[in-house]
Motif scaffolding. Structure first.
Motif, PDB file in Angstrom:
ATOM      1  N   ALA A   1      29.664  38.781 -47.856  1.00  0.00           N
ATOM      2  CA  ALA A   1      28.973  38.867 -46.565  1.00  0.00           C
ATOM      3  C   ALA A   1      29.854  38.338 -45.441  1.00  0.00           C
ATOM      4  O   ALA A   1      29.879  38.898 -44.334  1.00  0.00           O
ATOM      5  CB  ALA A   1      27.657  38.090 -46.625  1.00  0.00           C
ATOM      6  N   ALA A   2      30.588  37.257 -45.713  1.00  0.00           N
ATOM      7  CA  ALA A   2      31.437  36.658 -44.685  1.00  0.00           C
ATOM      8  C   ALA A   2      32.604  37.568 -44.318  1.00  0.00           C
ATOM      9  O   ALA A   2      33.101  37.522 -43.182  1.00  0.00           O
ATOM     10  CB  ALA A   2      31.967  35.305 -45.170  1.00  0.00           C
ATOM     11  N   LEU A   3      33.042  38.410 -45.250  1.00  0.00           N
ATOM     12  CA  LEU A   3      34.239  39.233 -45.023  1.00  0.00           C
ATOM     13  C   LEU A   3      33.933  40.674 -44.643  1.00  0.00           C
ATOM     14  O   LEU A   3      34.856  41.455 -44.402  1.00  0.00           O
ATOM     15  CB  LEU A   3      35.109  39.228 -46.285  1.00  0.00           C
ATOM     16  N   LYS A   4      32.664  41.035 -44.556  1.00  0.00           N
ATOM     17  CA  LYS A   4      32.330  42.452 -44.360  1.00  0.00           C
ATOM     18  C   LYS A   4      32.866  43.005 -43.041  1.00  0.00           C
ATOM     19  O   LYS A   4      33.152  44.204 -42.945  1.00  0.00           O
ATOM     20  CB  LYS A   4      30.823  42.671 -44.457  1.00  0.00           C
ATOM     21  N   ASP A   5      33.025  42.150 -42.024  1.00  0.00           N
ATOM     22  CA  ASP A   5      33.484  42.637 -40.727  1.00  0.00           C
ATOM     23  C   ASP A   5      34.967  42.355 -40.468  1.00  0.00           C
ATOM     24  O   ASP A   5      35.453  42.582 -39.359  1.00  0.00           O
ATOM     25  CB  ASP A   5      32.643  42.015 -39.606  1.00  0.00           C
ATOM     26  N   SER A   6      35.676  41.855 -41.477  1.00  0.00           N
ATOM     27  CA  SER A   6      37.112  41.589 -41.298  1.00  0.00           C
ATOM     28  C   SER A   6      37.850  42.906 -41.115  1.00  0.00           C
ATOM     29  O   SER A   6      37.720  43.822 -41.933  1.00  0.00           O
ATOM     30  CB  SER A   6      37.665  40.847 -42.520  1.00  0.00           C
ATOM     31  N   THR A   7      38.626  42.987 -40.065  1.00  0.00           N
ATOM     32  CA  THR A   7      39.216  44.273 -39.699  1.00  0.00           C
ATOM     33  C   THR A   7      40.673  44.446 -40.115  1.00  0.00           C
ATOM     34  O   THR A   7      41.209  45.549 -40.033  1.00  0.00           O
ATOM     35  CB  THR A   7      39.121  44.474 -38.177  1.00  0.00           C
ATOM     36  N   ASP A   8      41.339  43.373 -40.535  1.00  0.00           N
ATOM     37  CA  ASP A   8      42.734  43.499 -40.949  1.00  0.00           C
ATOM     38  C   ASP A   8      43.023  42.492 -42.049  1.00  0.00           C
ATOM     39  O   ASP A   8      42.180  41.660 -42.402  1.00  0.00           O
ATOM     40  CB  ASP A   8      43.688  43.324 -39.767  1.00  0.00           C
TER      41      ASP A   8
ATOM     42  N   ARG B   1      45.027  39.896 -42.218  1.00  0.00           N
ATOM     43  CA  ARG B   1      45.038  38.482 -41.846  1.00  0.00           C
ATOM     44  C   ARG B   1      43.618  37.941 -41.715  1.00  0.00           C
ATOM     45  O   ARG B   1      43.306  36.851 -42.221  1.00  0.00           O
ATOM     46  CB  ARG B   1      45.799  38.269 -40.539  1.00  0.00           C
ATOM     47  N   ALA B   2      42.753  38.697 -41.061  1.00  0.00           N
ATOM     48  CA  ALA B   2      41.360  38.267 -40.926  1.00  0.00           C
ATOM     49  C   ALA B   2      40.693  38.164 -42.289  1.00  0.00           C
ATOM     50  O   ALA B   2      39.884  37.254 -42.536  1.00  0.00           O
ATOM     51  CB  ALA B   2      40.600  39.245 -40.038  1.00  0.00           C
ATOM     52  N   LEU B   3      41.038  39.067 -43.197  1.00  0.00           N
ATOM     53  CA  LEU B   3      40.460  39.048 -44.535  1.00  0.00           C
ATOM     54  C   LEU B   3      40.865  37.783 -45.288  1.00  0.00           C
ATOM     55  O   LEU B   3      40.021  37.087 -45.866  1.00  0.00           O
ATOM     56  CB  LEU B   3      40.905  40.288 -45.301  1.00  0.00           C
ATOM     57  N   LEU B   4      42.154  37.473 -45.285  1.00  0.00           N
ATOM     58  CA  LEU B   4      42.647  36.331 -46.045  1.00  0.00           C
ATOM     59  C   LEU B   4      42.221  35.004 -45.428  1.00  0.00           C
ATOM     60  O   LEU B   4      41.770  34.094 -46.127  1.00  0.00           O
ATOM     61  CB  LEU B   4      44.167  36.410 -46.166  1.00  0.00           C
ATOM     62  N   GLU B   5      42.349  34.889 -44.109  1.00  0.00           N
ATOM     63  CA  GLU B   5      41.916  33.658 -43.459  1.00  0.00           C
ATOM     64  C   GLU B   5      40.402  33.505 -43.568  1.00  0.00           C
ATOM     65  O   GLU B   5      39.879  32.403 -43.723  1.00  0.00           O
ATOM     66  CB  GLU B   5      42.367  33.648 -42.004  1.00  0.00           C
ATOM     67  N   GLY B   6      39.686  34.627 -43.509  1.00  0.00           N
ATOM     68  CA  GLY B   6      38.242  34.584 -43.664  1.00  0.00           C
ATOM     69  C   GLY B   6      37.833  34.164 -45.057  1.00  0.00           C
ATOM     70  O   GLY B   6      36.846  33.435 -45.235  1.00  0.00           O
ATOM     71  N   PHE B   7      38.594  34.612 -46.066  1.00  0.00           N
ATOM     72  CA  PHE B   7      38.303  34.197 -47.442  1.00  0.00           C
ATOM     73  C   PHE B   7      38.442  32.690 -47.578  1.00  0.00           C
ATOM     74  O   PHE B   7      37.579  32.024 -48.171  1.00  0.00           O
ATOM     75  CB  PHE B   7      39.237  34.898 -48.426  1.00  0.00           C
ATOM     76  N   VAL B   8      39.523  32.147 -47.056  1.00  0.00           N
ATOM     77  CA  VAL B   8      39.739  30.697 -47.138  1.00  0.00           C
ATOM     78  C   VAL B   8      38.587  29.948 -46.470  1.00  0.00           C
ATOM     79  O   VAL B   8      38.015  29.008 -47.037  1.00  0.00           O
ATOM     80  CB  VAL B   8      41.082  30.320 -46.483  1.00  0.00           C
ATOM     81  N   ALA B   9      38.223  30.366 -45.270  1.00  0.00           N
ATOM     82  CA  ALA B   9      37.155  29.688 -44.534  1.00  0.00           C
ATOM     83  C   ALA B   9      35.810  29.838 -45.238  1.00  0.00           C
ATOM     84  O   ALA B   9      35.019  28.884 -45.300  1.00  0.00           O
ATOM     85  CB  ALA B   9      37.068  30.252 -43.118  1.00  0.00           C
ATOM     86  N   ALA B  10      35.533  31.023 -45.780  1.00  0.00           N
ATOM     87  CA  ALA B  10      34.256  31.248 -46.451  1.00  0.00           C
ATOM     88  C   ALA B  10      34.148  30.438 -47.738  1.00  0.00           C
ATOM     89  O   ALA B  10      33.084  29.900 -48.054  1.00  0.00           O
ATOM     90  CB  ALA B  10      34.072  32.737 -46.746  1.00  0.00           C
ATOM     91  N   HIS B  11      35.239  30.345 -48.481  1.00  0.00           N
ATOM     92  CA  HIS B  11      35.239  29.559 -49.717  1.00  0.00           C
ATOM     93  C   HIS B  11      34.946  28.089 -49.415  1.00  0.00           C
ATOM     94  O   HIS B  11      34.078  27.479 -50.047  1.00  0.00           O
ATOM     95  CB  HIS B  11      36.586  29.703 -50.421  1.00  0.00           C
ATOM     96  N   ILE B  12      35.671  27.540 -48.467  1.00  0.00           N
ATOM     97  CA  ILE B  12      35.465  26.135 -48.124  1.00  0.00           C
ATOM     98  C   ILE B  12      34.078  25.929 -47.523  1.00  0.00           C
ATOM     99  O   ILE B  12      33.386  24.951 -47.837  1.00  0.00           O
ATOM    100  CB  ILE B  12      36.572  25.645 -47.173  1.00  0.00           C
TER     101      ILE B  12
END
Length: 216
Positions: free
Chosen positions: A85-92, A94-105
């Motif tokens: 859910a946190a990554l569904k709107d990641s458009t590239d 970098r946003a995907l990977l940084e978003g994964f880190v932030a969502a996990h934490i």
């Protein structure tokens, strides 16, 4: 005249009631495991804390080990749903990977008992008995994330490495830091860790000309 027989209860509510008792048992088990450990918790204590009868507990889970496995599966599913859910709107990439880190934490901070249970019980023989199923579930969870990295590889934005290796570079460091945080072994604030780890992960996999900084 025929008389209709009134059922002793509304059968339509039974699945909902069963789901409710199952969830109460899982919630009680997690609280007890967090407070006193898995090995020190009995099925009777789960019964007393949850208000779910022994018969219902055995109906839902079969055994105490079954309860542990069911809790692991439920928490893991909740974690994965949060990430997706946190990554569904990641458009590239970098946003995907940084978003994964932030969502996990972020998930670990919001659910520390659940995060600790998943981390500590991953190598429990009760869990590893289902290793093949776990590995299959992990592959299915990662597949769409890996697919979203491939265009960045083709475009030369990130290094030409197997996508699963690229994602491992994101997963490994954040899992390590999260374990340290859960054990009280770091003073770094989670939001700071998420930002710095996200930057480090991107720097590790980006083609050098693409990572000096994100343009606003």
């Amino acid at each position: 005249m025929l008389r209709t027989r009134t059922p002793p209860g509304d059968r339509s509510n039974r699945p909902r009631a069963a789901a409710g008792s199952r969830q109460r048992a899982l919630d009680a088990a997690l609280a007890l495991f967090e407070a006193q450990g898995v090995a020190n918790t009995t099925i009777e204590e789960v019964r007393d804390r949850s208000g779910v009868s022994i018969g219902s507990l055995y109906h839902h889970f079969g055994s105490r080990d079954g309860l542990v496995a069911a809790l692991f599966d439920d928490l893991l599913a909740g974690y994965r749903a949060h990430i997706m859910a946190a990554l569904k709107d990641s458009t590239d990439a970098r946003a995907l990977l940084e978003g994964f880190v932030a969502a996990h934490i972020g998930w670990a901070v919001a659910h520390p008992a659940a995060a600790r249970f998943l981390s500590e019980q991953r190598r429990n023989p009760v869990i590893t008995r289902g290793e093949a199923k776990l590995q299959q579930g992990t592959a299915e969870f990662l597949r769409p994330l890996l697919a979203r990295l491939r265009p960045a590889i083709s475009a030369g934005t990130i290094r030409s490495l197997p996508p699963e290796l690229l994602l491992s570079l994101a997963i490994g460091p954040v899992q390590t830091w999260t374990r340290l945080w859960l054990n009280g072994q770091t003073a770094l604030k989670p939001e700071t860790a998420a930002r710095r780890l996200g930057e480090l992960v991107w720097a590790a996999i980006a083609v050098p000309s693409t990572y000096p900084g994100r343009k606003s």
